[in-house]
Write a protein that holds these residues in place. Structure first.
Motif, PDB file in Angstrom:
ATOM      1  N   ARG A  21      -5.917  12.514  -3.910  1.00 39.24           N
ATOM      2  CA  ARG A  21      -5.486  11.149  -3.618  1.00 39.24           C
ATOM      3  C   ARG A  21      -6.655  10.202  -3.439  1.00 39.24           C
ATOM      4  O   ARG A  21      -6.700   9.125  -4.021  1.00 39.24           O
ATOM      5  N   ARG A  24     -10.173  10.227  -6.384  1.00 39.29           N
ATOM      6  CA  ARG A  24      -9.960  10.004  -7.824  1.00 39.29           C
ATOM      7  C   ARG A  24     -11.141   9.310  -8.475  1.00 39.29           C
ATOM      8  O   ARG A  24     -11.470   9.565  -9.635  1.00 39.29           O
ATOM      9  N   TYR A 134      -6.157   5.103 -11.352  1.00 37.90           N
ATOM     10  CA  TYR A 134      -4.915   5.005 -10.593  1.00 37.90           C
ATOM     11  C   TYR A 134      -3.730   4.900 -11.546  1.00 37.90           C
ATOM     12  O   TYR A 134      -2.922   3.992 -11.455  1.00 37.90           O
ATOM     13  N   SER A 137      -3.456   0.411 -15.085  1.00 39.71           N
ATOM     14  CA  SER A 137      -3.798  -0.796 -14.323  1.00 39.71           C
ATOM     15  C   SER A 137      -3.869  -2.008 -15.227  1.00 39.71           C
ATOM     16  O   SER A 137      -4.002  -1.894 -16.451  1.00 39.71           O
ATOM     17  N   HIS A 166      -2.301  -1.852  -9.962  1.00 40.91           N
ATOM     18  CA  HIS A 166      -2.396  -0.475 -10.469  1.00 40.91           C
ATOM     19  C   HIS A 166      -1.388   0.446  -9.796  1.00 40.91           C
ATOM     20  O   HIS A 166      -0.657   0.057  -8.875  1.00 40.91           O
ATOM     21  N   LYS A 168      -0.429   4.469  -8.083  1.00 39.92           N
ATOM     22  CA  LYS A 168      -0.818   5.214  -6.875  1.00 39.92           C
ATOM     23  C   LYS A 168      -0.537   4.388  -5.616  1.00 39.92           C
ATOM     24  O   LYS A 168       0.135   3.357  -5.653  1.00 39.92           O
ATOM     25  N   ALA A 176      -1.589  -2.094  -5.207  1.00 35.51           N
ATOM     26  CA  ALA A 176      -1.100  -0.765  -5.564  1.00 35.51           C
ATOM     27  C   ALA A 176       0.422  -0.748  -5.492  1.00 35.51           C
ATOM     28  O   ALA A 176       1.007  -0.914  -4.427  1.00 35.51           O
ATOM     29  N   ASP A 179       3.223   4.556  -9.395  1.00 36.40           N
ATOM     30  CA  ASP A 179       3.152   4.918 -10.815  1.00 36.40           C
ATOM     31  C   ASP A 179       4.324   4.396 -11.642  1.00 36.40           C
ATOM     32  O   ASP A 179       4.130   3.867 -12.739  1.00 36.40           O
TER      33      ASP A 179
END
Length: 246
Positions: A21, A24, A134, A137, A166, A168, A176, A179
């Motif tokens: 996590r 990355r 991530y 993006s 992005h 994650k 964020a 996904d």
């Protein structure tokens, strides 16, 4: 001996998820070198159909055509939300809300590299990145012309950059959304074109109350917040039901 090996195994079992996590940025470049670079077309081929299948019911529910002519992404930092709006027949219509899965910084504009602030202002998407650390993006044009002008006024030089929407659930100044959400937004932006997408990032919702600059923010923040409030004007505050979230 056995107890020592067991302790090492348990330590690795605990560290591996954290490394996946939070590490990355360290291991993902090596992964890309091994498996090769993806293209935008690769991403659309792999995720596009399912992403559009998830998105289309929201457009149908709003009485909108798909794909839309133009979209706006309204991000409200203190609510950790990103609203998707679509333009049809010269009017803006609410489509859905995506939750932000991580937060970074506080209210107030981004001023310098390393301050971990999510920018505030009016932005455009400049680049679709299929090889993000991530998942996927979309790069924003921070610093934009306003950011650069105020930096000159303030005498600031290192403004930072590489601000993305992005996947994650980790953020250091970026947005964020997870996904599945980035698959949908990435596919949508690819379909209608980057020029047809506007991004507005606000500290709080100016449709609910006037934006008030933090006490420590520069004087020009008042002007920035007037721009943001004006940019929100075409979008009425939506009544959001649970099915407008992932």
């Amino acid at each position: 001996m056995i107890k020592g090996m067991l302790a090492i195994f348990l330590a690795l079992a605990m560290l591996l998820p954290m490394g996946y996590r939070y590490g990355r940025s360290l291991w993902y470049p090596f992964y890309v070198k091994m498996v090769g670079q993806r293209t935008v077309e690769d991403v659309i081929y792999r995720y596009g159909y399912k992403a559009e299948s998830r998105l289309k019911p929201y457009f149908t529910s709003a009485g909108l055509n798909f794909p839309p002519q133009e979209v706006s992404l309204l991000t409200i930092k203190d609510q950790l939300q990103m609203e998707l709006w679509a333009k049809q027949d010269n009017n803006w219509h609410y489509v859905r809300t995506y939750p932000l899965l991580a937060n970074s910084g506080t209210k107030g504009p981004k001023l310098r590299q390393g301050d971990k602030q999510i920018p505030e202002g009016l932005y455009k998407i400049t680049f679709l990145n299929p090889n993000s650390r991530y998942h996927l993006s979309m790069k924003l044009n921070y610093p934009n012309a306003f950011d650069q002008q105020k930096a000159v006024t303030d005498g600031r030089t290192r403004l930072g950059g590489d601000i993305f929407i992005h996947g994650k659930d980790v953020s250091i100044g970026c947005l964020a959304v997870g996904d599945q959400a980035i698959e949908e937004l990435f596919t949508l932006v690819h379909r209608i074109g980057k020029r047809q997408v506007s991004v507005v990032i606000a500290p709080s919702d100016p449709r609910l109350q006037a934006l008030k600059p933090p006490l420590t923010s520069p004087r020009w923040t008042n002007h920035l917040y007037q721009q943001i409030a004006h940019a929100f004007t075409p979008y009425s505050h939506p009544v959001v039901s649970a099915n407008h979230y992932p």
